[in-house]
Design an enzyme around this catalytic site. Sequence first.
Site, PDB file in Angstrom:
ATOM      1  N   TYR A  63       0.881  -1.347  -0.123  1.00 49.36           N
ATOM      2  CA  TYR A  63       0.042  -0.021  -0.099  1.00 49.36           C
ATOM      3  C   TYR A  63       0.897   1.316   0.155  1.00 49.36           C
ATOM      4  O   TYR A  63       1.827   1.137   0.787  1.00 49.36           O
ATOM      5  CB  TYR A  63      -0.909   0.113   1.408  1.00 49.36           C
ATOM      6  CG  TYR A  63      -1.606   1.369   1.410  1.00 49.36           C
ATOM      7  CD1 TYR A  63      -2.748   1.717   0.651  1.00 49.36           C
ATOM      8  CD2 TYR A  63      -1.192   2.221   2.453  1.00 49.36           C
ATOM      9  CE1 TYR A  63      -3.351   2.857   0.767  1.00 49.36           C
ATOM     10  CE2 TYR A  63      -1.767   3.333   2.583  1.00 49.36           C
ATOM     11  CZ  TYR A  63      -2.957   3.786   1.973  1.00 49.36           C
ATOM     12  OH  TYR A  63      -3.625   4.796   1.736  1.00 49.36           O
ATOM     13  N   ASN A 415     -13.907   9.527   3.484  1.00 47.38           N
ATOM     14  CA  ASN A 415     -13.053   8.663   2.600  1.00 47.38           C
ATOM     15  C   ASN A 415     -13.787   7.619   1.974  1.00 47.38           C
ATOM     16  O   ASN A 415     -13.274   6.682   1.842  1.00 47.38           O
ATOM     17  CB  ASN A 415     -11.723   8.584   3.487  1.00 47.38           C
ATOM     18  CG  ASN A 415     -10.847   8.091   2.295  1.00 47.38           C
ATOM     19  OD1 ASN A 415      -9.959   7.013   2.444  1.00 47.38           O
ATOM     20  ND2 ASN A 415     -10.213   8.861   1.719  1.00 47.38           N
ATOM     21  N   ASN A 418     -14.116   4.353   3.384  1.00 47.20           N
ATOM     22  CA  ASN A 418     -12.885   3.499   3.953  1.00 47.20           C
ATOM     23  C   ASN A 418     -12.765   3.641   5.358  1.00 47.20           C
ATOM     24  O   ASN A 418     -12.283   2.753   6.103  1.00 47.20           O
ATOM     25  CB  ASN A 418     -11.473   3.963   2.740  1.00 47.20           C
ATOM     26  CG  ASN A 418     -10.502   3.362   3.480  1.00 47.20           C
ATOM     27  OD1 ASN A 418     -10.214   2.233   3.564  1.00 47.20           O
ATOM     28  ND2 ASN A 418      -9.485   4.462   3.535  1.00 47.20           N
ATOM     29  N   GLN A 419     -12.547   5.063   5.720  1.00 46.80           N
ATOM     30  CA  GLN A 419     -12.616   5.383   7.203  1.00 46.80           C
ATOM     31  C   GLN A 419     -14.046   5.746   7.650  1.00 46.80           C
ATOM     32  O   GLN A 419     -14.601   6.777   7.782  1.00 46.80           O
ATOM     33  CB  GLN A 419     -11.813   6.790   7.352  1.00 46.80           C
ATOM     34  CG  GLN A 419     -10.374   6.710   6.730  1.00 46.80           C
ATOM     35  CD  GLN A 419      -9.501   8.020   7.108  1.00 46.80           C
ATOM     36  OE1 GLN A 419      -9.997   8.710   8.117  1.00 46.80           O
ATOM     37  NE2 GLN A 419      -8.725   8.053   6.140  1.00 46.80           N
TER      38      GLN A 419
END
Length: 502
Positions: A63, A415, A418-419
């Site tokens: 990542y 996000n 995602n968050q």
Amino acid sequence: MTATAPGTVTDTPVDLGAPLLVDDLRRASAPLHVLVSPAVRDRLDRGRAHLRTVLADDDRPVYGAKTGFGALVGFAGREDEADQCDNTLAHLGAGQGPDLPADIVRAALLVRARSLSQGVSGVSASVVDDLAAMFATTFVPAVPRYGSVGASGDLIPLAYATQALRGRGHAYFDGDRMPASEALRLAGLTPLTLDGRDALALVNGTSVTTAATALALDSVRASHRAVQDLTCLLVDVLGADPGFLDPHLISAYGHQGAITVAGRMRDTLAGTTPTGDRALQEPYSIRCSPQLLGAAEDALRYVDGIVAADLGGVSDNPLFFPDEDLVVHGGNFFGQPAAFAADVLAMVTASLGNLAERQLDLLVDPVRNTGLPPMLAAGPGLQHGLQGVQLATTAFVAEIRRAALPASTQSLPTNLHNQDVVPFGTQAALRAYDVAELLRLLCGSLALGLRQAVHVGGRRPTAPGCAALLDTLAAAIHPVDPDRPLDADVRLAADLVTGTRC
């Protein structure tokens, strides 16, 4: 930050291979010698070599080095390493608001350097070397206050700090704000050269949250000790009976914090002689002070543990373990522990501030202060003594209470989900830092009141420990007679009783 010439370093060094202490963070506000030991360099070199091995393997995803960021992880990143650094940082230039205090920014970078130095972030040793070099100067990146949710680390504020270290954006040198490239030149520093992994490792951690929480803890602990001392001085000046501190009584209560605090207060009050003029039982702001202050001590010990763990841990993603040939993706950048700790710190601050304000209120009230003049005025009506100071303390307490709403319960998804949960530790930590200063001013206000009380008829303390504290205050602060502006006196008294200067 105190203006000091570049390279003028007077404190003992901070070794990035040793445990990082809260005191190290406090000292980082001024030029500081930071050591990168051979053991640290070996860890960094082994971690970096492992990163290179992993990146050379097309079948191993990493990542941020081979991918986009956050919700865009499913897309490839830029192939050129320098371009991937820019890819990491450019979109994070979205912060707003005033610059963070210099002591928080430099402390945050020291926390970041310590995390990177543990060798599992895959960064090049030159990154840590350049951070260490910065600490020997007065260079401070200009970092906006607002923008972090503390979930994927303090991405936005740390991106501003990193960009300033690259010579982009703005920074401070000797306290003056200027383009970062000029500040680096004046400091004799070389701009950071980063690849994508280096850049991500610099921003992907909770270092701002940890630093602000640690500095707030340091300040609140100093004020906590001051409130204990000032409560003892209040008892002695009023001639109250210290029986509420009896060890049999406190031991039966059963809480370790209260036992510790009461023991310290008994030592401070050793030798005091009650006048016998007070009621059998004092108001709770005196009688229950060891229970309140003891509960604060227990809570502060919890915060001590969280801060120590944060200072000793690694907040980053992914992590690289060369001995096991592992790359592990996860969530060590998630600032929930510090969020809880900073919220607790704010609650402690509110209770301590309320106690100090209530004790000052008692002291200025002729109905409850054993006959001292109202507002401790040397000539009531012609003079007003502590009246303005008491008004200000009411405002301070109201401000602390307004800010004490827990931030850690306010999660909002962001996000592209995602968050989808966030700790808001950065908000909690910066708020704790702010209200810690108001608590210091409340301590200074109470100390000024006690100094004035003796001037207008309160007795001189009979306990040597209390008399010594009064003498320290009296030597530095003139009686309020006649009236004068007291803002500077409150700040000076706060410095004297907390042993700090903010």
